[in-house]
Design an enzyme around this catalytic site. Structure first.
Site, short mmCIF file in Angstrom:
data_model
loop_
_atom_site.label_atom_id
_atom_site.label_comp_id
_atom_site.label_asym_id
_atom_site.label_seq_id
_atom_site.Cartn_x
_atom_site.Cartn_y
_atom_site.Cartn_z
N ASP A 111 -4.35 5.63 0.22
CA ASP A 111 -3.55 5.35 -0.98
C ASP A 111 -3.89 3.95 -1.47
O ASP A 111 -3.54 2.95 -0.83
CB ASP A 111 -2.06 5.45 -0.66
CG ASP A 111 -1.61 6.90 -0.56
OD1 ASP A 111 -1.91 7.67 -1.50
OD2 ASP A 111 -0.98 7.26 0.45
N ASP B 162 1.08 15.98 -2.56
CA ASP B 162 1.08 14.64 -1.95
C ASP B 162 2.46 14.01 -2.06
O ASP B 162 2.98 13.81 -3.16
CB ASP B 162 0.04 13.78 -2.68
CG ASP B 162 -0.11 12.39 -2.06
OD1 ASP B 162 0.55 12.10 -1.04
OD2 ASP B 162 -0.90 11.60 -2.62
C1 DX5 Z 1 2.73 8.02 -2.82
C2 DX5 Z 1 1.40 8.28 -2.15
C3 DX5 Z 1 1.47 9.26 -1.03
C4 DX5 Z 1 2.29 8.80 0.09
C5 DX5 Z 1 2.37 9.86 1.15
O1 DX5 Z 1 2.67 6.84 -3.53
O2 DX5 Z 1 0.50 8.81 -3.04
O3 DX5 Z 1 0.16 9.61 -0.58
O4 DX5 Z 1 1.77 7.62 0.62
O5 DX5 Z 1 3.15 9.34 2.13
P1 DX5 Z 1 4.30 10.15 2.80
O6 DX5 Z 1 3.64 11.32 3.48
O7 DX5 Z 1 4.89 9.16 3.71
O8 DX5 Z 1 5.23 10.60 1.70
ZN ZN Z 2 -1.59 9.64 -2.02
#
Ligand code: DX5
Ligand code: ZN
Length: 244
Positions: free
Chosen positions: A47, A193
């Site tokens: 990310d 996601d």
């Molecule tokens: C949101 C990101 C996600 C997030 C996923 O800003 O795009 O990829 O980091 O993390 P979790 O699985 O913790 O929601």
């Molecule tokens: Zn992401």
């Protein structure tokens, strides 16, 4: 492009989990990623946040390049104006590059540019181009982009942080995206996601999504290897069930 080796690798692996490393220990990310390799994971999700499109800042190309891994690098760019920056991420080894339409002055142009870039891991492999749809983004935005993408990432949270809660309306949005792709006669991967937990991953996998990003549910500071195995196995079983 749909018939590139990178796309075919993902098609063959789907449905599967792309493990988000945002909540891993970034100072020992090499060993955290090595741990993922042992679980049978095929993808690591990075990310990228720039403190502009997103409030937080995370990592950039040098960091992504420094990670030596056999996993495919799934790079989610939550950055403003990616046009002049995508080449650096591809040079850093990105196999998938996902951009946000709202962050681009001309999103089609960014996708066209991505389509001209050569995968730094293997020049034959190709780069999978993704478009990420925020919870508030109208799905119609996809229509004129379907010729220029190989993946749609349906965000189940607003970009910004790991560990947020899954927005329930996402499930219906995934179904509509899959219908739009089928109606257009395209082979495009669907990713979801954000907000995935051990409790909801089976339900989310049942939507038919090809890639499921799971970050904080894997890197929870306790048992990342067991968590990753659980998530991978749950999604694999769901895929087997839907093929029967
Ligand atoms: C949101 C990101 C996600 C997030 C996923 O800003 O795009 O990829 O980091 O993390 P979790 O699985 O913790 O929601
Ligand atoms: Zn992401």
């Amino acid at each position: 492009m749909p018939n590139t080796p990178a796309f075919q690798m993902l098609r063959a692996a789907a449905p599967t989990v792309s493990v988000g490393v945002l909540t891993a220990n970034l100072l020992s990310l090499g060993s955290e990623v090595a741990l993922l390799e042992r679980t049978g994971a095929k993808l690591a999700h990075f990310d990228v946040m720039d403190g502009c499109y997103c409030p937080m800042m995370t990592v950039g190309p040098p960091f992504i390049k420094a990670i030596k891994t056999s996993l495919l690098k799934d790079v989610h760019l939550m950055i403003q104006d990616p046009l002049e920056k995508v080449a650096e991420y591809v040079a850093a080894g990105a196999d998938i590059v996902t951009i946000h339409p709202e962050a681009c002055a001309q999103v089609h142009r960014v996708l066209q540019k991505l389509g001209t870039l050569t995968n730094a891991n293997d020049p034959e492999r190709g780069v999978v181009r993704g478009v990420a749809l925020n919870p508030s983004t109208p799905l119609e935005l996809l229509d004129p982009l379907l010729e220029e993408i190989e993946m749609v990432s349906v965000l189940a949270v607003n970009p910004g942080w790991g560990g947020q809660k899954y927005i329930p309306a996402t499930t219906a949005r995934i179904a509509r995206v899959r219908q739009m792709i089928a109606f257009a006669g395209k082979d495009i991967l669907v990713c979801v996601d954000g907000g995935i937990t051990k409790d909801n991953i089976a339900e989310v996998a049942a939507t038919g999504a090809d890639l499921i990003v799971a970050g904080s549910a894997v890197f929870d500071g306790k048992t990342p290897e067991a968590n990753a195995r659980f998530m991978l196995e749950t999604v694999r079983q769901q895929g087997e069930g839907s093929r029967q």
